[in-house]
Design an enzyme around this catalytic site. Sequence first.
Site, PDB file in Angstrom:
ATOM      1  N   SER B 171       0.830  -1.197   0.000  1.00 24.98           N
ATOM      2  CA  SER B 171       0.000   0.000   0.000  1.00 24.98           C
ATOM      3  C   SER B 171       0.876   1.263   0.000  1.00 24.98           C
ATOM      4  CB  SER B 171      -0.928  -0.047   1.210  1.00 24.98           C
ATOM      5  OG  SER B 171      -1.964   0.864   1.076  1.00 24.98           O
ATOM      6  N   ARG B 241     -11.950   5.801   9.949  1.00 33.66           N
ATOM      7  CA  ARG B 241     -11.409   4.452   9.913  1.00 33.66           C
ATOM      8  C   ARG B 241     -12.425   3.459   9.374  1.00 33.66           C
ATOM      9  NH1 ARG B 241      -6.871   1.485   9.390  1.00 33.66           N
ATOM     10  NH2 ARG B 241      -6.848  -0.349  10.715  1.00 33.66           N
ATOM     11  N   ASP B 337      -8.403  -6.383  -5.078  1.00 30.21           N
ATOM     12  CA  ASP B 337      -8.006  -5.092  -4.498  1.00 30.21           C
ATOM     13  C   ASP B 337      -8.582  -3.970  -5.353  1.00 30.21           C
ATOM     14  OD1 ASP B 337      -6.745  -2.824  -3.539  1.00 30.21           O
ATOM     15  OD2 ASP B 337      -4.744  -3.724  -3.491  1.00 30.21           O
ATOM     16  N   HIS B 370      -7.678  -5.403  -0.644  1.00 24.58           N
ATOM     17  CA  HIS B 370      -6.391  -4.741  -0.466  1.00 24.58           C
ATOM     18  C   HIS B 370      -5.613  -5.315   0.725  1.00 24.58           C
ATOM     19  CE1 HIS B 370      -3.464  -1.561  -0.658  1.00 24.58           C
ATOM     20  NE2 HIS B 370      -3.763  -1.120   0.530  1.00 24.58           N
ATOM     21  N   ASP B 371      -6.324  -5.643   1.787  1.00 24.71           N
ATOM     22  CA  ASP B 371      -5.679  -6.139   3.000  1.00 24.71           C
ATOM     23  C   ASP B 371      -4.986  -7.488   2.811  1.00 24.71           C
ATOM     24  OD1 ASP B 371      -5.828  -4.181   4.841  1.00 24.71           O
ATOM     25  OD2 ASP B 371      -7.508  -5.002   5.979  1.00 24.71           O
TER      26      ASP B 371
END
Lengths: 215, 398
Positions: B171, B241, B337, B370-371
């Site tokens: 990232s 968040r 992602d 993405h994680d």
Amino acid sequence: MLAREDTPVSTAQHGTRVDLVVVADMVKPDSRVLDVGSGDGELLRLLAETRGVDGRGIEISREGVNRCVAKGLAVIQGDADIDLADYPDDAFDYVILSQTLQATRRPRWVLEQMLRIGRNAIVSFPNFGHWKIRLEILMRGRMPVTENLPESWYETPNIHFCTIRDFVELTRKLDVRMDRAVAFNSSGRPVRLNAPWWFWNMFGEQAVFLLSRKN
Amino acid sequence: MVNDVTRIDTIAGNRTEAMKREADEPHSEVARFGAGKPLQLDAGVELSPFQIAYTTHGTLNAARSNAILICHALTGDQYVVGTHPVTGRPGWWENMVGAGKPIDTNRFFVICSNVLGGCMGTTGPASKNPANGEPYGLSLPVVTIPDMVRAQSMLLDHLGIEQLLCVTGGSMGAMQALQWAAAYPERVFAALPIAGAARHSAQNIAFHEVGRQAVMADPDWKGGIYFRDGSFPRRGLAVARMAAHITYLSDSALHRKFGRQLQDRSAITFGFDADFQVESYLRHQGSIFVERFDANSYLYITRAMDYFDLAADHGGVLANAFKKTKTRFCLVSFTSDWLFPTAEARQIVHALNAASASVSFAEIETDKGHDAFLLDEPELFDIVRGFLNSAARARGVA
């Protein structure tokens, strides 16, 4: 004219595919090589080990790429029919298309790109003019399924089969120099040097050509 | 899943003093750069004094050739492995880094530093401004990815490391790895950017803007000087968040994890409690985040990502960023992602090919979004291991 060869194909690397050994024999040591259609990286690894080349690869299948990268090979996921356009002129000494020509959508364009990106191109392909294949069509009237070409017509990625003669004809159209040529049968035995083209086309199961730009 | 949070505005209010201390006196190593060594910022000013908090793992070899710099993502920190001093939880990349792991600390000397603008001990908006003894807040100049990397290069000088065997990160960490390779090609033998991009997309800037507006809309933000009266914009930061967390996952991963399942109840309540597990999960993510992160830091670091555009810094041509580079690259992207999609990685690959660079590129199939770079992805581990092995071999590292 053409230097056809009948030197026995070396099979020093136990278990290495014979066509890959033929291809590797055509590459000068310590050169820069792009392998188009790297598969699981067998050729790149062979070239690195026996020729000390600086090798790169393009491979269309995700699994193949990931296996190559896990082996430490510089391979990217990409499509030869599209991505060769991104490479600059003269980036490599050799651009290799090993058993992939028949699976490209634009074989002629791919060949042109190869000889733009590299000074030399090495192409290996299964000869669709081999007698077994001719016989299959002639006698059974079916698309051939052989040891080399095991998939049925509806499953094969091979969409542009050609014969040795077809390929030679294309190299003439592209006006490139044919520096070396080898045809061999399934056991790796080369087809006789002095034989005429029709004989190669009939008895060569696979062929490997080393091409270069004329100027 | 732990959760007792039903409404964001009831998120517990005991933000620990430990957290505030970390900003200036972190548990980790700190390199302090005094008046003689200012940091030149892209904003056109010098930052001095400043400090970089970092951890190291493994042993630097005699040739000083086995160092790997790990760059963390937006909300990461230097605690890549080992217990986090604030949360008490394991490091953020334990499955990748350690003895016998793909980034093997038996072989390599791993460095991970908190980014400039961070809140875990490297100079950032939560750090005390020596001029007046209170946190910088918004008086800290806006920092960029190149600023972060410039600061890291000074850390390497401090550690006596001329060249990195590899710089890697996911990232925003990938952005730093790319910036490293572009700005200091001779100091980077290999670069391994994972799930990153050479520029932040409009969509990503948009997501960040939502997050920043959530923070700034919280009355407790107080123009960024919340530290004066001990308040903290926890609701705003938690919402930021929560929104961001959605972008780190994927539609199918959320569906697989939560579906439409209800949270501790058998029927919907016809109210605005967290009926659904996914709501409860997000609230939990928001609530734990505000206990370990500074709100102004969140503004600064998201801004740094927004400003990142490697091609723009090189005459609009990304390939120019890598001209004549000898660095070996390996890029990795993930199919699901949508924050840094494969197309972004492919653009970098095209540029590297145009620059005749040595490049590997693998796209990994996963629904984790993405994680995925932080999670258990065996294919990623194999690729990282293979790439690092070949780099080590080429560099002569045992």
